[in-house]
Design a protein around this motif. Structure first.
Motif: not given
Length: 122
Positions: A1-5, A45-46, A67-72, A88-92
């Protein structure tokens, strides 16, 4: 699973929506990430679920840094003209304040430094 910050500024006030199928509330907001001089920002989009949605609604407004991090997730489609588009969507999963120490009603306010959530409910 990737995570983006990512770190950027809210593009508008967070909004609460209800997922019709489950009745689950989700907080949605766009974040503009600076890509450098003479470049357009990258818009992400978060989406935030659980107790974190209430904290986002309480502490963040349009223009505030975060600053948010989560699954893109990357959503791709063809527009009406047949041109490819993507977002791009980020599930925070968690977030941090960028600038702590705001004043509200003349009082110093120091909210929690970060919040992390359990699994996203879907």
């Amino acid at each position: 699973m990737n995570h983006y910050i990512i770190q950027g500024h809210l593009g508008r006030n967070p909004e609460i929506e209800t997922i019709e199928k489950t009745g689950t509330e989700v907080c949605k907001f766009p974040v503009a990430v600076n890509q450098g001089k003479d470049k357009d920002p990258l818009w992400v989009k978060c989406s935030v679920f659980g107790f974190m949605k209430d904290k986002i609604m309480e502490y963040f407004k349009s223009g505030k840094p975060i600053t948010v991090y989560g699954e893109p997730r990357i959503n791709a489609w063809l527009n009406k003209e047949g041109d490819p588009k993507a977002e791009i969507q980020l599930y925070v999963k968690g977030w941090n304040f960028v600038n702590i120490g705001n004043k509200q009603n003349g009082q110093e306010v120091n909210p929690p430094e970060s919040v992390a959530d359990e699994e996203v409910p879907f």
